[in-house]
Write an enzyme that holds these catalytic residues in place. Structure first.
Site, PDB file in Angstrom:
ATOM      1  N   LYS A  10      -2.594 -10.135   3.183  1.00 46.82           N
ATOM      2  CA  LYS A  10      -1.169  -8.994   3.336  1.00 46.82           C
ATOM      3  C   LYS A  10      -0.733  -9.017   4.167  1.00 46.82           C
ATOM      4  CE  LYS A  10      -4.817  -5.696   2.202  1.00 46.82           C
ATOM      5  NZ  LYS A  10      -5.503  -6.492   2.304  1.00 46.82           N
ATOM      6  N   ARG A  31      -6.112   2.309  -2.208  1.00 46.40           N
ATOM      7  CA  ARG A  31      -7.111   2.018  -2.110  1.00 46.40           C
ATOM      8  C   ARG A  31      -8.083   1.932  -2.968  1.00 46.40           C
ATOM      9  NH1 ARG A  31      -6.451  -0.826   2.872  1.00 46.40           N
ATOM     10  NH2 ARG A  31      -8.549  -2.070   3.970  1.00 46.40           N
ATOM     11  N   ARG A  51      -9.518 -14.531  12.917  1.00 43.29           N
ATOM     12  CA  ARG A  51      -8.176 -13.988  12.790  1.00 43.29           C
ATOM     13  C   ARG A  51      -8.597 -13.546  14.393  1.00 43.29           C
ATOM     14  NH1 ARG A  51      -6.489  -9.366   8.794  1.00 43.29           N
ATOM     15  NH2 ARG A  51      -8.785  -8.462   9.250  1.00 43.29           N
ATOM     16  N   ARG A  82     -10.333  -8.155  16.071  1.00 46.37           N
ATOM     17  CA  ARG A  82     -10.176  -7.040  15.449  1.00 46.37           C
ATOM     18  C   ARG A  82     -11.495  -6.670  15.226  1.00 46.37           C
ATOM     19  NH1 ARG A  82      -6.538  -5.905  10.042  1.00 46.37           N
ATOM     20  NH2 ARG A  82      -8.939  -4.886   9.440  1.00 46.37           N
ATOM     21  N   ARG A 106     -16.725  -4.218   4.117  1.00 44.46           N
ATOM     22  CA  ARG A 106     -15.320  -4.066   3.706  1.00 44.46           C
ATOM     23  C   ARG A 106     -15.297  -4.833   2.406  1.00 44.46           C
ATOM     24  NH1 ARG A 106     -12.657  -7.166   8.383  1.00 44.46           N
ATOM     25  NH2 ARG A 106     -10.912  -6.713   7.358  1.00 44.46           N
TER      26      ARG A 106
HETATM   27  P1  AP5 Z   1      -4.521 -10.905   7.459  1.00 45.88           P
HETATM   28  O1  AP5 Z   1      -2.457 -11.460   6.625  1.00 45.88           O
HETATM   29  O2  AP5 Z   1      -4.373 -10.567   8.792  1.00 45.88           O
HETATM   30  O3  AP5 Z   1      -5.042 -10.599   5.948  1.00 45.88           O
HETATM   31  P2  AP5 Z   1      -4.918  -9.245   5.499  1.00 45.88           P
HETATM   32  O4  AP5 Z   1      -5.320  -8.971   3.920  1.00 45.88           O
HETATM   33  O5  AP5 Z   1      -4.204  -8.407   6.091  1.00 45.88           O
HETATM   34  O6  AP5 Z   1      -5.982  -9.257   5.277  1.00 45.88           O
HETATM   35  P3  AP5 Z   1      -7.041  -7.497   7.197  1.00 45.88           P
HETATM   36  O7  AP5 Z   1      -8.153  -7.534   7.027  1.00 45.88           O
HETATM   37  O8  AP5 Z   1      -5.603  -6.603   7.395  1.00 45.88           O
HETATM   38  O9  AP5 Z   1      -7.285  -6.180   5.340  1.00 45.88           O
HETATM   39  P4  AP5 Z   1      -8.318  -5.251   5.436  1.00 45.88           P
HETATM   40  O10 AP5 Z   1      -7.392  -4.237   3.476  1.00 45.88           O
HETATM   41  O11 AP5 Z   1      -9.226  -5.521   5.550  1.00 45.88           O
HETATM   42  O12 AP5 Z   1      -7.632  -4.522   6.792  1.00 45.88           O
HETATM   43  P5  AP5 Z   1      -6.783  -2.931   6.877  1.00 45.88           P
HETATM   44  O13 AP5 Z   1      -6.050  -3.608   7.927  1.00 45.88           O
HETATM   45  O14 AP5 Z   1      -5.666  -2.900   5.835  1.00 45.88           O
HETATM   46  O15 AP5 Z   1      -5.066 -12.771   6.714  1.00 45.88           O
HETATM   47  C1  AP5 Z   1      -6.450 -13.031   7.407  1.00 45.88           C
HETATM   48  C2  AP5 Z   1      -6.699 -14.730   8.239  1.00 45.88           C
HETATM   49  O16 AP5 Z   1      -6.275 -14.751   7.168  1.00 45.88           O
HETATM   50  C3  AP5 Z   1      -5.633 -14.629   9.547  1.00 45.88           C
HETATM   51  O17 AP5 Z   1      -6.053 -15.321  10.326  1.00 45.88           O
HETATM   52  C4  AP5 Z   1      -4.501 -15.181   8.993  1.00 45.88           C
HETATM   53  O18 AP5 Z   1      -3.984 -16.323   9.238  1.00 45.88           O
HETATM   54  C5  AP5 Z   1      -5.241 -15.868   7.891  1.00 45.88           C
HETATM   55  N1  AP5 Z   1      -4.283 -16.048   6.531  1.00 45.88           N
HETATM   56  C6  AP5 Z   1      -3.049 -15.545   6.140  1.00 45.88           C
HETATM   57  N2  AP5 Z   1      -2.775 -15.916   5.252  1.00 45.88           N
HETATM   58  C7  AP5 Z   1      -3.503 -17.033   4.594  1.00 45.88           C
HETATM   59  C8  AP5 Z   1      -3.596 -18.536   3.835  1.00 45.88           C
HETATM   60  N3  AP5 Z   1      -2.167 -18.409   2.375  1.00 45.88           N
HETATM   61  N4  AP5 Z   1      -4.292 -19.820   4.233  1.00 45.88           N
HETATM   62  C9  AP5 Z   1      -4.747 -19.770   5.354  1.00 45.88           C
HETATM   63  N5  AP5 Z   1      -5.282 -18.567   5.975  1.00 45.88           N
HETATM   64  C10 AP5 Z   1      -4.583 -17.415   5.790  1.00 45.88           C
HETATM   65  O19 AP5 Z   1      -7.919  -1.601   6.541  1.00 45.88           O
HETATM   66  C11 AP5 Z   1      -9.240  -1.360   8.090  1.00 45.88           C
HETATM   67  C12 AP5 Z   1      -9.646  -0.757   7.419  1.00 45.88           C
HETATM   68  O20 AP5 Z   1      -8.866   0.738   7.330  1.00 45.88           O
HETATM   69  C13 AP5 Z   1     -10.081  -0.346   6.901  1.00 45.88           C
HETATM   70  O21 AP5 Z   1     -11.543  -0.985   6.353  1.00 45.88           O
HETATM   71  C14 AP5 Z   1     -10.068   0.938   6.498  1.00 45.88           C
HETATM   72  O22 AP5 Z   1     -11.452   1.457   7.022  1.00 45.88           O
HETATM   73  C15 AP5 Z   1      -9.158   1.542   6.907  1.00 45.88           C
HETATM   74  N6  AP5 Z   1      -8.291   1.368   5.813  1.00 45.88           N
HETATM   75  C16 AP5 Z   1      -6.930   0.680   5.642  1.00 45.88           C
HETATM   76  N7  AP5 Z   1      -6.256   1.515   4.848  1.00 45.88           N
HETATM   77  C17 AP5 Z   1      -6.961   2.558   3.505  1.00 45.88           C
HETATM   78  C18 AP5 Z   1      -6.508   3.060   3.132  1.00 45.88           C
HETATM   79  N8  AP5 Z   1      -5.781   3.186   2.339  1.00 45.88           N
HETATM   80  N9  AP5 Z   1      -7.879   4.361   3.075  1.00 45.88           N
HETATM   81  C19 AP5 Z   1      -8.400   4.120   2.812  1.00 45.88           C
HETATM   82  N10 AP5 Z   1      -9.347   3.556   3.757  1.00 45.88           N
HETATM   83  C20 AP5 Z   1      -8.249   2.714   4.747  1.00 45.88           C
HETATM   84 MG    MG Z   2      -4.146  -6.635   7.352  1.00 44.65          MG
END
Ligand code: AP5
Ligand code: MG
Length: 206
Positions: free
Chosen positions: A13, A88, A122, A153, A164
């Protein structure tokens, strides 16, 4: 355009949002990034969110919805938005429909078995905030774009990743049905080369 990226942790994402938001001319709004910034600034929201994020659990809806409501009221969102990681839960989706309903929702689909290695590998640059996979870095500590130092992270540890993923399947996956019912869901295969996923996202929006 008002757009949402849905998908499990590690789906890509954040990686795809960087290019797609620039292409569409709308701000990239990641609730995860907003929480991490609030934690490092030690704001009340950050202090509240930290224990949930560290445990891999969702931050309560009331906190998250209030933060997004404030962000979407800012001037740069007049052109639209690209929300990454929000909504979410169904409660968050209902709140967003009242605040500023999305035009389209892109579900970036990647099977669970591919996610663990993406997340444990990552690395993020502390200077330019780029996201990389360790397998693509010539030097495991250095950003290939700006030369800054990369870090991991704190929630990218295997046991937290499992929590997660569970939270995703229990609370977030039901949004696929919610947005399908509204006729807004587009599904994209995220288990592909970065450029192919980017093209597929843009094609899904035509
Ligand atoms: P990356 O692009 O970083 O993936 P992502 O989908 O952004 O994953 P996140 O871990 O950021 O999602 P998340 O939803 O768990 O975390 P968030 O920060 O939102 O890519 C990941 C890896 O894959 C990288 O190494 C990249 O290089 C590689 N990659 C990407 N595309 C690829 C491809 N096509 N092929 C191969 N490799 C690839 O949330 C964190 C925390 O915040 C949550 O756990 C929660 O506690 C809280 N939080 C956030 N939003 C909310 C909400 N709305 N409600 C409640 N709690 C929330
Ligand atoms: Mg992300």
């Amino acid at each position: 355009m008002k757009l949402i990226f849905l998908g499990p942790p590690g789906a890509g994402k954040g990686t795809q949002a960087a290019g797609v938001s620039a292409h569409l001319g709308v701000p990239h709004i990641s609730t995860g990034d907003m929480f991490r910034s609030a934690i490092s600034n030690q704001t009340p929201t950050g202090l509240e969110a930290k224990r949930y994020i560290d445990a891999g659990q969702l931050v309560p809806d009331s906190v998250t919805i209030a933060m997004v409501r404030e962000r979407l009221a800012m001037d740069d969102c007049k052109a639209g938005y690209l929300l990454d990681g929000f909504p979410r839960t169904v409660e968050q989706a209902i709140a967003l429909d009242e605040i500023s309903a999305p035009d389209a929702v892109v579900d970036i689909d990647v099977p669970d078995e591919r996610l663990l290695s993406r997340l444990t590998g990552r690395r993020i640059c502390g200077k330019c905030h780029g996201t990389f996979h360790i397998s693509k870095l010539a030097d495991a500590h250095t950003c290939p774009v700006c030369g800054g130092e990369v870090y991991q992270r704190s929630d990218d540890m295997p046991e937290t990743i499992a929590t997660r993923l569970k939270a995703y399947h229990e609370s977030t996956e039901p949004l696929i049905g919610y947005y399908t019912g509204l006729g807004k869901l587009r599904r994209v295969n995220g288990d592909n080369q970065l450029e192919e996923v980017f093209k597929a996202i843009l094609a899904s929006l035509e």
